[in-house]
Design an enzyme around this catalytic site. Structure first.
Site, PDB file in Angstrom:
ATOM      1  N   CYS A 166       0.834  -1.201   0.000  1.00  0.00           N
ATOM      2  CA  CYS A 166       0.000   0.000   0.000  1.00  0.00           C
ATOM      3  C   CYS A 166       0.868   1.249   0.000  1.00  0.00           C
ATOM      4  CB  CYS A 166      -0.918  -0.015   1.222  1.00  0.00           C
ATOM      5  SG  CYS A 166      -2.071   1.365   1.293  1.00  0.00           S
ATOM      6  N   CYS A 226      -5.957  -3.284   7.584  1.00  0.00           N
ATOM      7  CA  CYS A 226      -7.125  -2.400   7.536  1.00  0.00           C
ATOM      8  C   CYS A 226      -8.309  -2.999   6.799  1.00  0.00           C
ATOM      9  CB  CYS A 226      -6.742  -1.049   6.934  1.00  0.00           C
ATOM     10  SG  CYS A 226      -6.322  -1.088   5.168  1.00  0.00           S
TER      11      CYS A 226
END
Length: 382
Positions: free
Chosen positions: A128, A224
């Site tokens: 990410c 997440c």
């Protein structure tokens, strides 16, 4: 409104250590702040506003606003976006939200599932940072005419004799340098990490002094996009074949039993093997995706002498250099040397898993990050 509120701040030590490293009058500078909706990025935005620079907050929406978004302490979803917007409104600067769900799914979530399918242990946070967060935000900040992109990561940017260097955060419990090894020199030149010199309790104090609603918001936990921690369920949904059964095989070639899918195992794992009647505890030594085998053995079978690194990113010359290598996020860095992207440990290491990263630090200046690479292959210690 913003200057008045920020002037009441009662954390002079924290403020003195937060530096955006920009030359010239700050009133002539523009800072883009990556805002996740958490306390760290919110405080970065507050410090940027206090500096006198023009501040633009940017939040990337990374996944849908469904059940995942309801979890407190998540990142870049429904409530988090609203929290970021509330901070921007309170401090008086512009806030943009950009939808990057498709790219996040393609480059992070799908890749996460594919890695497990290949018998590797992925680190989605690094992927990410490499793509959606730094590459995309970097480009966006440039388009907005920013002088820098500031984030809430706990790592330090230090100016050395040859330019910007990455160093560990002052607070070792919060240091995120392992997850930022893939930051390129070009990105590092443009990025700013004003929290790297602060401890977390100081950051929360700043947020409380500002009256920010996120001051007591819990830190992000786990991955997440896996809010309940059940990553196997997500991988099974995306790649049903990841739960294909196969053999559990001892390193001596003996078939000991059957497993319920490679996604339930990682190198170094002891619990969950469920094979009784053995003379000594068994650990996962390696995973063979081609044959769907889980190879197990005693702890000594985990010993490796080195690893081959792929997609390496170097922030300094490491060839033949004495380094400290960190092969898991919670592992202690150990002495090693690098030659042609091959890492050699000075003493055998245990539980080194393909798919994880090897992040290197300067052996002399133990805080400096030299870069790192993905562990593609390990070499058994003799």
């Amino acid at each position: 409104m913003a200057p008045t509120m920020i002037a009441t701040l009662s954390s002079p030590v924290g403020l003195a250590q937060a530096d955006f490293q920009l030359a010239g009058p700050m009133k002539d500078r523009r800072i883009v702040v990556a805002m996740s909706g958490g306390v760290d990025s919110s405080v970065v935005a507050a410090l940027a506003a206090r500096s006198g620079a023009e501040v633009i907050g940017v939040t990337l929406q990374l996944y849908d606003h469904g059940a995942k978004a309801k979890r407190v302490g998540a990142c870049c979803a429904g409530q988090d976006i609203r929290d970021a917007r509330a901070v921007a409104d309170r401090l008086g600067f512009v806030h943009h939200v950009h939808d990057h769900e498709s790219r996040f799914r393609d480059t992070v979530i799908d890749q996460f599932a594919d890695e497990y399918l290949a018998g590797r242990t992925p680190i989605p946070c690094v992927r990410c940072n490499m793509g959606v967060k730094f590459t995309d935000l970097f480009q966006l900040a440039r388009e907005l005419g920013a002088d820098c992109l500031a984030t809430g990561h706990y790592v330090r940017r230090v100016m050395g004799p040859d330019g910007a260097e990455m160093h560990r955060a002052v607070d070792p419990a919060r240091d995120q340098s392992y997850f930022l090894f893939a930051t390129t020199q070009e990105q590092l030149d443009f990025l700013r990490f004003p929290l790297g010199g602060l401890e977390k309790n100081v950051v929360r104090e700043i947020a409380r002094d500002l009256g920010l609603g996120v001051a007591g918001k819990p830190d992000s936990q786990d991955i997440c996009f896996v809010p309940d921690g059940d990553y196997a369920s997500l991988v099974r949904k995306l790649r049903p074949e990841a739960e294909d059964q196969g053999d559990i095989v001892h390193v001596d070639g003996t078939v000991l039993g059957a497993h319920k899918g490679l996604i339930h195992y990682t190198v170094g794992q002891r619990r969950g093997i469920d094979i009784g009647g053995q003379a000594e505890p068994l650990y996962v030594v390696r995973l063979n995706a081609a044959t769907k085998q889980v190879i197990v053995g005693p702890r000594r079978a985990l010993a490796v002498s080195g690893a081959r690194l792929g997609d390496a990113n170097w922030l300094a010359d490491v060839e033949g250099r004495d380094v400290l290598a960190k092969v898991r996020s919670m592992a202690k860095p150990v002495p090693a040397r690098v030659t042609a992207n091959r890492l050699r440990f000075l003493s055998p290491e245990y539980g080194v898993a393909p798919g994880q990263a090897a992040v290197l630090y300067d052996a002399a200046d133990k805080s400096r990050v030299l870069g790192g690479g993905w562990i593609e292959e390990t070499f058994t210690a003799e």
